[in-house]
Scaffold this motif. Structure first.
Motif, mmCIF file in Angstrom:
data_model
loop_
_atom_site.group_PDB
_atom_site.id
_atom_site.type_symbol
_atom_site.label_atom_id
_atom_site.label_comp_id
_atom_site.label_asym_id
_atom_site.label_seq_id
_atom_site.Cartn_x
_atom_site.Cartn_y
_atom_site.Cartn_z
ATOM 1 N N ILE A 201 42.861 43.339 38.169
ATOM 2 C CA ILE A 201 42.092 42.132 37.847
ATOM 3 C C ILE A 201 40.708 42.574 37.393
ATOM 4 O O ILE A 201 39.910 43.076 38.191
ATOM 5 N N ARG A 202 40.436 42.405 36.119
ATOM 6 C CA ARG A 202 39.141 42.793 35.575
ATOM 7 C C ARG A 202 38.079 41.764 35.970
ATOM 8 O O ARG A 202 38.359 40.563 36.051
ATOM 9 N N LEU A 203 36.867 42.244 36.178
ATOM 10 C CA LEU A 203 35.786 41.373 36.609
ATOM 11 C C LEU A 203 34.689 41.257 35.555
ATOM 12 O O LEU A 203 33.561 40.886 35.872
ATOM 13 N N ASP A 204 35.020 41.554 34.288
ATOM 14 C CA ASP A 204 34.023 41.447 33.225
ATOM 15 C C ASP A 204 34.037 40.071 32.560
ATOM 16 O O ASP A 204 33.306 39.833 31.610
ATOM 17 N N GLN A 205 34.879 39.172 33.038
ATOM 18 C CA GLN A 205 34.828 37.765 32.659
ATOM 19 C C GLN A 205 35.261 36.960 33.876
ATOM 20 O O GLN A 205 35.897 37.506 34.790
ATOM 21 N N PRO A 206 34.954 35.666 33.942
ATOM 22 C CA PRO A 206 35.387 34.878 35.104
ATOM 23 C C PRO A 206 36.910 34.823 35.181
ATOM 24 O O PRO A 206 37.582 34.562 34.182
ATOM 25 N N GLN A 207 37.435 35.068 36.365
ATOM 26 C CA GLN A 207 38.871 34.989 36.602
ATOM 27 C C GLN A 207 39.173 33.749 37.455
ATOM 28 O O GLN A 207 38.361 33.346 38.287
ATOM 29 N N ILE A 208 40.346 33.193 37.251
ATOM 30 C CA ILE A 208 40.692 31.927 37.889
ATOM 31 C C ILE A 208 41.680 32.161 39.023
ATOM 32 O O ILE A 208 42.721 32.805 38.842
ATOM 33 N N MET A 209 41.356 31.630 40.190
ATOM 34 C CA MET A 209 42.213 31.660 41.370
ATOM 35 C C MET A 209 42.773 30.253 41.572
ATOM 36 O O MET A 209 42.008 29.295 41.748
#
Length: 371
Positions: A93-101
């Protein structure tokens, strides 16, 4: 009384080019900050506030004692820290853009969708599949309602609710977090295919939880809530909500690291809505960029929360999509890494549009004439 220091990002740029390089990238996100406030507090009161630009930290530290200056330097480094992707076996899971949970509640009394996915497993399975297809990076499964006034859940009941959902989400290949404060539930869920601990008690409710997370080497989301017993909302007394939550999360993070949890496995959540007034929640959301100074990725959970109704027309939880998207976008603008939401498809679309605007802003200046 001991003084404390906090570095608040207070002004932002579309990209470093907009400030001739005098802007920092916040926590490896797509957000750039150009102006800052160094705030000194003592006994709950602000004793000094110094404004500076991205190249003015040394001047802002002038006259501070060595301890405060060192803490400010740590926060400054943390604000610019690029967080590595979360690696979960073959999943990343990359953290360089917002990720959705995406939220999957398997409770009889959730404030938003109580009972639907517990009583109808096929509906829960279909909902999880739809969230994954819509772009959810993580499915967050919870078997205990933590709304104000909700009764505590027996551990056996929580396992009976959570484990079937973990199993069918694991069959789909989902990255799974488990929203629990009980070590027994977490351990069973991890063994059934879950990957991430989401502990709304910041590993305080169950004395076994910290050691379990350390031993299992799983990522853990540590959230602020004032309560230490069954009711997470009780006992809220704040001198300054933003500084108090910051200090709490700082201590919780340090406690986790001291207990054997790897620093890069800790994610922090300010706990919007947990033992907080509307004014408290708004203050925290407006101060979100500050929390990057703690040095961990940030999660924001504001979807369908009570504050949306309070600011609008007291709409029911399922009628709060507009407010949820508004708050999610605010989180994106603050560089938040993970957004915990009920409405995955709509939030992913909002994130994709937001990202398009950020990407465009970073290239706009390339079109200007060079002198």
């Amino acid at each position: 009384m001991t003084a404390s220091v906090y570095i608040h990002p207070i002004a932002f740029a579309s990209g470093p080019q907009a400030e001739d390089g005098a802007a920092i990238r916040l926590a490896g996100s797509m957000v750039y900050a150009s102006r800052f406030a160094l705030v000194l507090r003592e006994g709950g009161a602000v004793t000094d506030r110094r404004l500076f630009g991205a190249r003015g930290l040394d001047e802002a530290l002038s006259g501070l004692d060595d301890g405060l200056a060192a803490e400010a330097q740590r926060q400054w480094a943390n604000l610019q820290k690029v967080h590595a992707p979360i690696k979960l076996g073959e999943r990343t899971i990359r953290l360089d853009q917002p990720q959705i949970m995406g939220v999957l509640n398997v409770t009889p009394d959730s404030f938003s969708d109580g009972g639907e996915f517990l009583e109808k497993p096929d509906a829960g399975r279909a909902h999880a599949a739809a969230m994954i297809e819509a772009g959810a990076a993580i499915i967050d499964i919870g078997g205990e309602s933590t709304r104000p006034g909700a009764a505590a859940t027996w551990e056996g009941d929580e396992k009976d609710r959570v484990l079937p959902a973990v199993e069918y989400c694991a069959e789909m290949g989902a990255v799974i977090s488990v929203d629990t404060r009980r070590a027994g539930v977490l351990e069973a869920a991890l063994n059934a295919g879950a990957h991430i601990a989401n502990d709304v008690s910041a590993l305080r409710y169950d004395p076994r939880s910290l050691e379990l997370v350390a031993n299992m080497q799983c990522p853990v989301i540590v959230m602020h809530a004032p309560g230490t017993g069954d009711d997470l909302h009780e006992g809220a007394e704040y001198l300054d909500i933003v500084s108090d939550v910051f200090d709490f999360l700082k201590s919780a993070r340090e406690r986790g690291i001291a207990g054997g949890i790897a620093e890069d496995r800790i994610i922090l959540d300010p706990g919007i809505g947990f033992g907080k007034t509307l004014a408290d929640n708004l203050a925290l959301i407006n101060a979100l960029p500050l929390f990057h100074a703690l040095g961990s990725p940030l999660l924001l959970g504001v979807s369908r929360k009570r504050m949306i109704g309070a600011l609008s027309k007291e709409e029911a939880a399922h009628e709060r999509l507009g407010g949820s998207i508004s708050l999610a976008t605010k989180g994106m603008d603050a560089g938040v890494h993970l957004l915990r939401v009920h409405d995955v498809k709509e939030t992913v679309q909002a994130r994709n549009v937001w990202r398009g605007m950020r990407d465009s802003a970073l290239t706009d200046f390339a079109q200007l004439p060079q002198f």
